[in-house]
Scaffold this motif. Structure first.
Motif, PDB file in Angstrom:
ATOM      1  N   GLU A 107      24.431 -22.818 -45.241  1.00 32.34           N
ATOM      2  CA  GLU A 107      25.706 -22.303 -46.011  1.00 32.34           C
ATOM      3  C   GLU A 107      26.393 -23.454 -46.649  1.00 32.34           C
ATOM      4  O   GLU A 107      26.586 -24.293 -45.889  1.00 32.34           O
ATOM      5  CB  GLU A 107      26.570 -21.367 -45.311  1.00 32.34           C
ATOM      6  N   LYS A 108      26.356 -23.173 -47.926  1.00 31.80           N
ATOM      7  CA  LYS A 108      27.434 -24.348 -48.518  1.00 31.80           C
ATOM      8  C   LYS A 108      28.481 -23.800 -49.286  1.00 31.80           C
ATOM      9  O   LYS A 108      28.333 -22.646 -50.004  1.00 31.80           O
ATOM     10  CB  LYS A 108      26.288 -25.074 -49.608  1.00 31.80           C
ATOM     11  N   TYR A 109      29.316 -24.537 -49.246  1.00 29.24           N
ATOM     12  CA  TYR A 109      30.663 -23.922 -49.927  1.00 29.24           C
ATOM     13  C   TYR A 109      30.980 -25.015 -51.160  1.00 29.24           C
ATOM     14  O   TYR A 109      31.098 -26.271 -50.966  1.00 29.24           O
ATOM     15  CB  TYR A 109      31.918 -24.301 -48.901  1.00 29.24           C
ATOM     16  N   GLY A 110      31.116 -24.436 -52.325  1.00 26.37           N
ATOM     17  CA  GLY A 110      31.500 -25.116 -53.567  1.00 26.37           C
ATOM     18  C   GLY A 110      31.829 -24.202 -54.512  1.00 26.37           C
ATOM     19  O   GLY A 110      31.246 -23.135 -54.590  1.00 26.37           O
ATOM     20  N   ASP A 111      32.444 -24.539 -55.570  1.00 28.57           N
ATOM     21  CA  ASP A 111      33.159 -23.945 -56.792  1.00 28.57           C
ATOM     22  C   ASP A 111      33.729 -22.627 -56.075  1.00 28.57           C
ATOM     23  O   ASP A 111      33.650 -21.470 -56.734  1.00 28.57           O
ATOM     24  CB  ASP A 111      31.911 -23.500 -57.720  1.00 28.57           C
ATOM     25  N   ILE A 114      30.595 -19.404 -51.111  1.00 35.08           N
ATOM     26  CA  ILE A 114      29.672 -19.638 -50.121  1.00 35.08           C
ATOM     27  C   ILE A 114      28.375 -19.344 -50.628  1.00 35.08           C
ATOM     28  O   ILE A 114      28.157 -17.884 -50.922  1.00 35.08           O
ATOM     29  CB  ILE A 114      30.165 -19.162 -48.970  1.00 35.08           C
ATOM     30  N   THR A 115      27.312 -20.039 -50.563  1.00 37.29           N
ATOM     31  CA  THR A 115      26.085 -19.660 -50.745  1.00 37.29           C
ATOM     32  C   THR A 115      25.119 -19.798 -49.619  1.00 37.29           C
ATOM     33  O   THR A 115      25.368 -20.938 -48.856  1.00 37.29           O
ATOM     34  CB  THR A 115      25.469 -20.527 -52.030  1.00 37.29           C
ATOM     35  N   CYS A 116      24.138 -18.986 -49.474  1.00 34.78           N
ATOM     36  CA  CYS A 116      23.243 -19.106 -48.475  1.00 34.78           C
ATOM     37  C   CYS A 116      21.870 -19.451 -48.950  1.00 34.78           C
ATOM     38  O   CYS A 116      21.363 -18.957 -49.778  1.00 34.78           O
ATOM     39  CB  CYS A 116      23.070 -17.837 -47.648  1.00 34.78           C
ATOM     40  N   GLU A 117      20.946 -20.221 -47.960  1.00 39.83           N
ATOM     41  CA  GLU A 117      19.563 -20.551 -48.183  1.00 39.83           C
ATOM     42  C   GLU A 117      18.963 -20.470 -46.923  1.00 39.83           C
ATOM     43  O   GLU A 117      19.430 -21.026 -45.927  1.00 39.83           O
ATOM     44  CB  GLU A 117      19.500 -21.794 -49.298  1.00 39.83           C
ATOM     45  N   LYS A 118      17.709 -20.097 -46.778  1.00 40.44           N
ATOM     46  CA  LYS A 118      16.789 -20.088 -45.751  1.00 40.44           C
ATOM     47  C   LYS A 118      16.219 -21.571 -45.423  1.00 40.44           C
ATOM     48  O   LYS A 118      15.670 -21.988 -46.745  1.00 40.44           O
ATOM     49  CB  LYS A 118      15.843 -19.043 -46.175  1.00 40.44           C
ATOM     50  N   GLN A 119      16.038 -22.028 -44.483  1.00 39.05           N
ATOM     51  CA  GLN A 119      15.531 -23.302 -44.162  1.00 39.05           C
ATOM     52  C   GLN A 119      14.690 -23.096 -43.008  1.00 39.05           C
ATOM     53  O   GLN A 119      14.952 -22.713 -41.910  1.00 39.05           O
ATOM     54  CB  GLN A 119      16.621 -24.604 -43.956  1.00 39.05           C
ATOM     55  N   ASP A 120      13.346 -23.404 -43.182  1.00 43.35           N
ATOM     56  CA  ASP A 120      12.316 -23.453 -42.123  1.00 43.35           C
ATOM     57  C   ASP A 120      12.819 -24.067 -40.898  1.00 43.35           C
ATOM     58  O   ASP A 120      13.350 -25.309 -41.203  1.00 43.35           O
ATOM     59  CB  ASP A 120      10.945 -23.449 -42.684  1.00 43.35           C
ATOM     60  N   VAL A 121      12.586 -23.728 -39.499  1.00 45.70           N
ATOM     61  CA  VAL A 121      12.617 -24.506 -38.534  1.00 45.70           C
ATOM     62  C   VAL A 121      11.621 -25.582 -38.416  1.00 45.70           C
ATOM     63  O   VAL A 121      10.543 -25.093 -38.601  1.00 45.70           O
ATOM     64  CB  VAL A 121      12.592 -23.495 -37.304  1.00 45.70           C
ATOM     65  N   VAL A 122      12.097 -26.795 -38.021  1.00 51.84           N
ATOM     66  CA  VAL A 122      11.062 -27.763 -37.859  1.00 51.84           C
ATOM     67  C   VAL A 122      10.702 -27.961 -36.206  1.00 51.84           C
ATOM     68  O   VAL A 122      11.626 -27.888 -35.652  1.00 51.84           O
ATOM     69  CB  VAL A 122      11.743 -29.170 -38.616  1.00 51.84           C
ATOM     70  N   THR A 123       9.452 -27.824 -36.274  1.00 50.56           N
ATOM     71  CA  THR A 123       9.061 -28.020 -34.718  1.00 50.56           C
ATOM     72  C   THR A 123       8.289 -29.423 -34.410  1.00 50.56           C
ATOM     73  O   THR A 123       7.585 -29.773 -35.448  1.00 50.56           O
ATOM     74  CB  THR A 123       8.169 -26.821 -34.270  1.00 50.56           C
ATOM     75  N   VAL A 124       8.499 -29.959 -33.279  1.00 53.93           N
ATOM     76  CA  VAL A 124       7.946 -31.228 -33.241  1.00 53.93           C
ATOM     77  C   VAL A 124       6.785 -30.980 -32.307  1.00 53.93           C
ATOM     78  O   VAL A 124       6.716 -30.405 -31.357  1.00 53.93           O
ATOM     79  CB  VAL A 124       9.156 -31.984 -32.513  1.00 53.93           C
TER      80      VAL A 124
END
Length: 124
Positions: A107-111, A114-124
């Motif tokens: 989530e990002k706060y601007g203007d 609050i906007t939301c975007e999906k981000q894949d989980v990075v596995t090692v």
């Protein structure tokens, strides 16, 4: 304007129905709408009953209200975005767990929003 304690109760009431274990979409959308209204209409008019600089509880509560509102709005928007049931959060409209949602919601706060975007989980 309203005192900080009154606005705190409005924020809590907006979240109460939306944040039950059964997350109903209409209640979550109503919470997002009400929290946006509080941010736009109530917060700018918040008034302090005490102008002292020594342990001013009104001032402390007013500052905390901004933090509480940010967290409440971010949580409500993320709950609306996540279209699945996982763990203790049950979505009657999406009763099954969906591995497409095995991700992080950023989530990002601007203007002023609050906007939301999906981000894949990075596995090692």
């Amino acid at each position: 304007g309203k005192r900080p304690q009154e606005i705190r109760i409005e924020i809590q009431n907006a979240c109460y129905n939306a944040c039950q274990p059964a997350r109903e979409i209409d209640k979550m959308n109503a919470a997002v709408t009400e929290l946006a209204r509080i941010r736009k209409e109530e917060m700018p008019k918040m008034t302090l009953g005490d102008t002292s600089l020594v342990y001013n509880t009104d001032w402390k509560t007013a500052i905390e209200n901004y933090n509480l509102l940010d967290i409440a709005e971010a949580s409500a928007k993320a709950a609306v975005m996540r279209e699945e049931t996982r763990g203790h959060n049950y979505r009657p409209d999406f009763p099954q767990q969906d591995d497409l949602w095995k991700c992080n919601i950023i989530e990002k706060y601007g203007d002023g929003d609050i906007t939301c975007e999906k981000q894949d989980v990075v596995t090692v």
